[in-house]
Design a protein around this motif. Structure first.
Motif, mmCIF file in Angstrom:
data_model
loop_
_atom_site.group_PDB
_atom_site.id
_atom_site.type_symbol
_atom_site.label_atom_id
_atom_site.label_comp_id
_atom_site.label_asym_id
_atom_site.label_seq_id
_atom_site.Cartn_x
_atom_site.Cartn_y
_atom_site.Cartn_z
ATOM 1 N N TYR A 27 1.063 -1.326 0.052
ATOM 2 C CA TYR A 27 0.027 0.052 0.047
ATOM 3 C C TYR A 27 1.037 1.262 0.111
ATOM 4 O O TYR A 27 0.553 2.060 -0.814
ATOM 5 C CB TYR A 27 -0.771 -0.018 1.257
ATOM 6 N N LEU A 28 1.922 1.290 0.978
ATOM 7 C CA LEU A 28 2.673 2.329 0.946
ATOM 8 C C LEU A 28 3.486 2.692 -0.385
ATOM 9 O O LEU A 28 3.643 3.813 -0.916
ATOM 10 C CB LEU A 28 3.860 2.392 2.193
ATOM 11 N N LYS A 29 3.890 1.515 -1.081
ATOM 12 C CA LYS A 29 4.563 1.665 -2.127
ATOM 13 C C LYS A 29 3.696 2.212 -3.291
ATOM 14 O O LYS A 29 4.143 3.163 -4.199
ATOM 15 C CB LYS A 29 5.383 0.266 -2.865
ATOM 16 N N ARG A 30 2.395 1.864 -3.485
ATOM 17 C CA ARG A 30 1.663 2.121 -4.412
ATOM 18 C C ARG A 30 1.213 3.695 -4.073
ATOM 19 O O ARG A 30 0.967 4.712 -4.957
ATOM 20 C CB ARG A 30 0.212 1.446 -4.219
ATOM 21 N N ARG A 31 1.001 3.889 -2.901
ATOM 22 C CA ARG A 31 0.763 5.672 -2.532
ATOM 23 C C ARG A 31 1.821 6.453 -2.673
ATOM 24 O O ARG A 31 1.650 7.579 -3.293
ATOM 25 C CB ARG A 31 0.405 5.470 -0.889
ATOM 26 N N GLU A 32 2.961 5.989 -2.682
ATOM 27 C CA GLU A 32 4.244 6.601 -3.123
ATOM 28 C C GLU A 32 4.263 6.858 -4.706
ATOM 29 O O GLU A 32 4.719 8.006 -4.967
ATOM 30 C CB GLU A 32 5.433 6.019 -2.561
ATOM 31 N N SER A 33 3.973 5.674 -5.081
ATOM 32 C CA SER A 33 4.083 6.123 -6.850
ATOM 33 C C SER A 33 2.827 7.019 -7.201
ATOM 34 O O SER A 33 3.203 7.785 -8.011
ATOM 35 C CB SER A 33 3.568 4.588 -7.366
ATOM 36 N N GLU A 34 1.628 7.015 -6.624
ATOM 37 C CA GLU A 34 0.627 7.737 -6.715
ATOM 38 C C GLU A 34 1.205 9.299 -6.553
ATOM 39 O O GLU A 34 0.728 10.227 -7.407
ATOM 40 C CB GLU A 34 -0.670 7.369 -5.999
ATOM 41 N N LEU A 35 1.652 9.515 -5.271
ATOM 42 C CA LEU A 35 2.293 10.802 -5.217
ATOM 43 C C LEU A 35 3.395 11.336 -6.011
ATOM 44 O O LEU A 35 3.124 12.346 -6.345
ATOM 45 C CB LEU A 35 2.657 10.863 -3.497
ATOM 46 N N LEU A 36 4.226 10.572 -6.418
ATOM 47 C CA LEU A 36 5.150 10.770 -7.539
ATOM 48 C C LEU A 36 4.670 11.314 -8.762
ATOM 49 O O LEU A 36 4.910 12.271 -9.377
ATOM 50 C CB LEU A 36 6.062 9.891 -7.702
ATOM 51 N N LYS A 40 4.453 14.879 -10.465
ATOM 52 C CA LYS A 40 5.045 15.183 -11.778
ATOM 53 C C LYS A 40 3.921 16.174 -12.647
ATOM 54 O O LYS A 40 4.170 16.815 -13.443
ATOM 55 C CB LYS A 40 5.015 13.905 -12.628
ATOM 56 N N ILE A 41 2.651 15.585 -12.232
ATOM 57 C CA ILE A 41 1.799 16.239 -13.217
ATOM 58 C C ILE A 41 1.671 17.748 -12.750
ATOM 59 O O ILE A 41 1.489 18.526 -13.536
ATOM 60 C CB ILE A 41 0.338 15.756 -12.709
ATOM 61 N N LYS A 42 1.592 18.074 -11.319
ATOM 62 C CA LYS A 42 1.765 19.359 -10.948
ATOM 63 C C LYS A 42 2.914 20.220 -11.685
ATOM 64 O O LYS A 42 2.877 21.377 -11.737
ATOM 65 C CB LYS A 42 1.944 19.424 -9.365
ATOM 66 N N ARG A 43 4.166 19.387 -11.441
ATOM 67 C CA ARG A 43 5.290 20.123 -12.012
ATOM 68 C C ARG A 43 4.960 20.442 -13.661
ATOM 69 O O ARG A 43 5.203 21.542 -13.736
ATOM 70 C CB ARG A 43 6.391 19.222 -11.777
ATOM 71 N N ARG A 44 4.564 19.669 -14.282
ATOM 72 C CA ARG A 44 4.333 19.958 -15.659
ATOM 73 C C ARG A 44 3.240 20.847 -15.945
ATOM 74 O O ARG A 44 3.342 21.639 -16.699
ATOM 75 C CB ARG A 44 3.836 18.549 -16.512
ATOM 76 N N ALA A 45 2.271 20.798 -15.034
ATOM 77 C CA ALA A 45 1.115 21.896 -15.230
ATOM 78 C C ALA A 45 1.695 23.430 -14.779
ATOM 79 O O ALA A 45 1.464 24.161 -15.507
ATOM 80 C CB ALA A 45 0.051 21.823 -14.261
ATOM 81 N N THR A 46 2.808 23.127 -13.797
ATOM 82 C CA THR A 46 3.362 24.681 -13.586
ATOM 83 C C THR A 46 4.368 24.997 -14.731
ATOM 84 O O THR A 46 4.353 26.284 -15.031
ATOM 85 C CB THR A 46 4.209 24.380 -12.148
ATOM 86 N N ASP A 47 5.171 24.000 -15.189
ATOM 87 C CA ASP A 47 5.857 24.470 -16.260
ATOM 88 C C ASP A 47 5.339 25.035 -17.473
ATOM 89 O O ASP A 47 5.621 25.819 -18.133
ATOM 90 C CB ASP A 47 6.594 23.295 -16.593
ATOM 91 N N ALA A 48 4.051 24.288 -18.082
ATOM 92 C CA ALA A 48 3.380 24.748 -18.741
ATOM 93 C C ALA A 48 2.592 26.055 -18.496
ATOM 94 O O ALA A 48 2.627 26.993 -19.392
ATOM 95 C CB ALA A 48 2.043 23.800 -19.228
ATOM 96 N N ALA A 49 2.408 26.520 -17.328
ATOM 97 C CA ALA A 49 1.806 27.922 -16.961
ATOM 98 C C ALA A 49 3.013 28.834 -17.079
ATOM 99 O O ALA A 49 3.030 30.126 -17.696
ATOM 100 C CB ALA A 49 1.194 27.892 -15.568
#
Length: 144
Positions: A27-36, A40-49
């Motif tokens: 569960y923790l590994k899956r949760r960590e992957s989801e957070l990563l 990445k999505i937030k970083r790409r959205a920020t980069d796009a902005a």
């Protein structure tokens, strides 16, 4: 089922503990992957902005630059031909001596003609002075 009954309580508890531990780790590994992925999505959205902001700034600067160039061209077109030619030669890197020789005038006359153009441009571009100062400050900050 009979195999489970044959196991002692200690083995069963150890098995359950290992199973629960593995489930928790998974569960923790899956949760960590989801957070990563979310990161990445937030970083790409920020980069796009940021790219969008830079493109808008670049477009604004082009518009500003075109407007300033237009004012300069218009101001120079109202000047006598000799004056605008002298100023153009100076902008193209010619020395005062070279310009004076080219037009058969003194270096002092070249200085006077250039000062006339600069006075006209100073008046024509006075509304743009704060923007020039801001751009110079920003460019100076990028160079340091």
């Amino acid at each position: 089922m009979e195999n489970i009954r044959g196991l002692g309580d200690g083995v069963l508890k150890a098995y359950l503990a290992a199973t629960v531990k593995n489930k928790c780790l998974n569960y923790l590994k899956r949760r960590e992957s989801e957070l990563l992925v979310h990161e990445k999505i937030k970083r790409r959205a920020t980069d796009a902005a940021n790219i969008s902001i830079l493109e808008n700034d670049r477009m604004d600067f082009r518009m500003f630059s075109n407007e300033v160039n237009s004012i300069c061209r218009e101001s120079l077109s109202k000047m006598p031909k000799l004056t605008s030619d002298i100023f153009s030669d100076r902008l193209n890197g010619k020395s005062y001596r070279e310009i004076a020789e080219k037009y058969g005038i003194t270096q002092r006359s070249v200085t006077y003609e250039i000062s006339k153009v600069l006075a006209v441009l100073k008046t024509a571009l006075e509304d743009y002075l704060p923007a020039f100062i801001l751009i110079a400050a920003l460019m100076h900050g990028k160079m340091n």
